[in-house]
Design a protein around this motif. Structure first.
Motif, PDB file in Angstrom:
ATOM      1  N   ASN A   1      64.715 -27.995 -19.400  1.00 48.86           N
ATOM      2  CA  ASN A   1      64.822 -27.528 -17.878  1.00 48.86           C
ATOM      3  C   ASN A   1      63.532 -27.312 -17.587  1.00 48.86           C
ATOM      4  OD1 ASN A   1      66.801 -26.926 -16.225  1.00 48.86           O
ATOM      5  ND2 ASN A   1      67.486 -24.918 -17.165  1.00 48.86           N
ATOM      6  N   ASP A   2      63.552 -27.780 -16.086  1.00 45.57           N
ATOM      7  CA  ASP A   2      61.980 -27.275 -15.431  1.00 45.57           C
ATOM      8  C   ASP A   2      62.324 -26.500 -14.241  1.00 45.57           C
ATOM      9  OD1 ASP A   2      60.600 -28.940 -17.140  1.00 45.57           O
ATOM     10  OD2 ASP A   2      60.591 -30.875 -15.880  1.00 45.57           O
ATOM     11  N   ARG A   3      61.587 -25.750 -13.844  1.00 48.79           N
ATOM     12  CA  ARG A   3      61.644 -25.198 -12.498  1.00 48.79           C
ATOM     13  C   ARG A   3      60.435 -25.179 -11.583  1.00 48.79           C
ATOM     14  NH1 ARG A   3      63.727 -18.910 -13.435  1.00 48.79           N
ATOM     15  NH2 ARG A   3      65.671 -20.180 -13.437  1.00 48.79           N
TER      16      ARG A   3
ATOM     17  N   GLY B   1      55.868 -22.375 -18.913  1.00 52.07           N
ATOM     18  CA  GLY B   1      55.255 -22.218 -17.720  1.00 52.07           C
ATOM     19  C   GLY B   1      55.778 -21.028 -16.980  1.00 52.07           C
ATOM     20  N   PHE B   2      56.744 -20.106 -17.511  1.00 42.66           N
ATOM     21  CA  PHE B   2      57.398 -18.961 -17.016  1.00 42.66           C
ATOM     22  C   PHE B   2      57.502 -17.802 -17.845  1.00 42.66           C
ATOM     23  CE2 PHE B   2      58.506 -22.632 -14.271  1.00 42.66           C
ATOM     24  CZ  PHE B   2      58.476 -22.129 -12.989  1.00 42.66           C
ATOM     25  N   TYR B   3      57.423 -16.712 -17.503  1.00 43.32           N
ATOM     26  CA  TYR B   3      57.607 -15.417 -18.368  1.00 43.32           C
ATOM     27  C   TYR B   3      58.878 -15.174 -18.179  1.00 43.32           C
ATOM     28  CZ  TYR B   3      52.784 -14.294 -18.387  1.00 43.32           C
ATOM     29  OH  TYR B   3      51.385 -14.147 -18.795  1.00 43.32           O
TER      30      TYR B   3
ATOM     31  N   SER C   1      67.239 -15.925 -16.920  1.00 43.05           N
ATOM     32  CA  SER C   1      66.431 -14.887 -17.834  1.00 43.05           C
ATOM     33  C   SER C   1      64.731 -15.025 -17.595  1.00 43.05           C
ATOM     34  CB  SER C   1      66.834 -14.544 -19.285  1.00 43.05           C
ATOM     35  OG  SER C   1      66.505 -15.786 -19.851  1.00 43.05           O
ATOM     36  N   PHE C   2      64.568 -16.113 -16.970  1.00 42.34           N
ATOM     37  CA  PHE C   2      63.073 -16.240 -16.606  1.00 42.34           C
ATOM     38  C   PHE C   2      62.653 -16.307 -15.188  1.00 42.34           C
ATOM     39  CE2 PHE C   2      63.950 -18.744 -20.494  1.00 42.34           C
ATOM     40  CZ  PHE C   2      62.820 -18.470 -21.210  1.00 42.34           C
ATOM     41  N   SER C   3      61.467 -15.697 -14.774  1.00 45.31           N
ATOM     42  CA  SER C   3      61.163 -15.625 -13.822  1.00 45.31           C
ATOM     43  C   SER C   3      60.786 -16.852 -12.874  1.00 45.31           C
ATOM     44  CB  SER C   3      59.725 -14.783 -13.608  1.00 45.31           C
ATOM     45  OG  SER C   3      58.656 -15.774 -14.057  1.00 45.31           O
ATOM     46  N   TYR C   4      60.615 -16.673 -11.555  1.00 46.02           N
ATOM     47  CA  TYR C   4      60.493 -17.862 -10.716  1.00 46.02           C
ATOM     48  C   TYR C   4      59.200 -18.004 -10.292  1.00 46.02           C
ATOM     49  CZ  TYR C   4      65.630 -17.932 -10.077  1.00 46.02           C
ATOM     50  OH  TYR C   4      66.784 -18.154 -10.351  1.00 46.02           O
ATOM     51  N   GLU C   5      58.064 -17.077 -10.874  1.00 46.89           N
ATOM     52  CA  GLU C   5      56.692 -17.177 -10.558  1.00 46.89           C
ATOM     53  C   GLU C   5      56.128 -17.701 -11.908  1.00 46.89           C
ATOM     54  OE1 GLU C   5      53.523 -14.460  -8.393  1.00 46.89           O
ATOM     55  OE2 GLU C   5      54.855 -13.648  -9.981  1.00 46.89           O
ATOM     56  N   CYS C   6      55.287 -18.645 -11.804  1.00 48.55           N
ATOM     57  CA  CYS C   6      54.790 -19.119 -13.032  1.00 48.55           C
ATOM     58  C   CYS C   6      53.596 -18.426 -13.667  1.00 48.55           C
ATOM     59  CB  CYS C   6      54.150 -20.706 -12.760  1.00 48.55           C
ATOM     60  SG  CYS C   6      52.640 -20.662 -11.776  1.00 48.55           S
ATOM     61  N   LYS C   7      53.254 -18.651 -14.856  1.00 46.05           N
ATOM     62  CA  LYS C   7      52.297 -17.501 -15.514  1.00 46.05           C
ATOM     63  C   LYS C   7      51.077 -17.610 -14.711  1.00 46.05           C
ATOM     64  CE  LYS C   7      54.580 -17.983 -20.091  1.00 46.05           C
ATOM     65  NZ  LYS C   7      54.062 -18.248 -21.476  1.00 46.05           N
ATOM     66  N   GLU C   8      50.518 -18.850 -14.343  1.00 45.45           N
ATOM     67  CA  GLU C   8      49.293 -18.676 -13.848  1.00 45.45           C
ATOM     68  C   GLU C   8      49.292 -17.940 -12.519  1.00 45.45           C
ATOM     69  OE1 GLU C   8      50.581 -21.714 -14.563  1.00 45.45           O
ATOM     70  OE2 GLU C   8      49.552 -22.016 -16.841  1.00 45.45           O
ATOM     71  N   CYS C   9      50.226 -18.057 -11.721  1.00 43.12           N
ATOM     72  CA  CYS C   9      50.370 -17.555 -10.446  1.00 43.12           C
ATOM     73  C   CYS C   9      50.477 -15.642 -10.799  1.00 43.12           C
ATOM     74  CB  CYS C   9      51.492 -17.951  -9.484  1.00 43.12           C
ATOM     75  SG  CYS C   9      51.210 -19.610  -8.970  1.00 43.12           S
TER      76      CYS C   9
END
Length: 77
Positions: A15-17, A31-33, A45-53
Motif C-alpha cells: 500500500n502506498d499513500r 514513510g508514515f508514522y 492506523s497510519f497518519s496522512y503526513e509523511c515522516k519528513e513533513c
C-alpha cells in the motif's frame, strides 16, 4: 493461523499513500508514522503526513515557540 497474518501484512506493505503536505507518494510502512496502534495493521492506523513533513513541522513549531515565548523566570518580588 500465521499464513492469514502474513497475507494481511503483505497486503499492507504494498500500500502506498500520498502525503497531504508535500504531495509525494510513499510506502505506508516506511514513510508514515502509525498513529492508532490499537487498530492493528490497517491503512487507517497510519497518519496522512509523511515522516519528513512531520519532523519539519515539529522543528519549525519549536523554533517559533522559542522565539515568541522568552524563557520563563521566577518573578522578582
Amino acid at each position: 493461523m500465521d499464513l492469514d497474518k502474513q497475507i494481511r501484512l503483505s497486503h499492507l506493505l504494498l500500500n502506498d499513500r500520498k502525503c497531504r503536505v508535500c504531495g509525494e507518494e510513499k510506502n505506508l510502512i516506511d514513510g508514515f508514522y502509525r498513529t492508532r496502534k490499537d487498530r492493528g495493521p490497517v491503512a487507517s492506523s497510519f497518519s496522512y503526513e509523511c515522516k519528513e513533513c512531520t519532523v519539519r513541522r515539529i522543528t519549525e513549531s519549536k523554533k517559533t515557540q522559542s522565539l515568541s515565548f522568552p524563557e520563563w523566570e521566577y518573578p522578582d518580588w
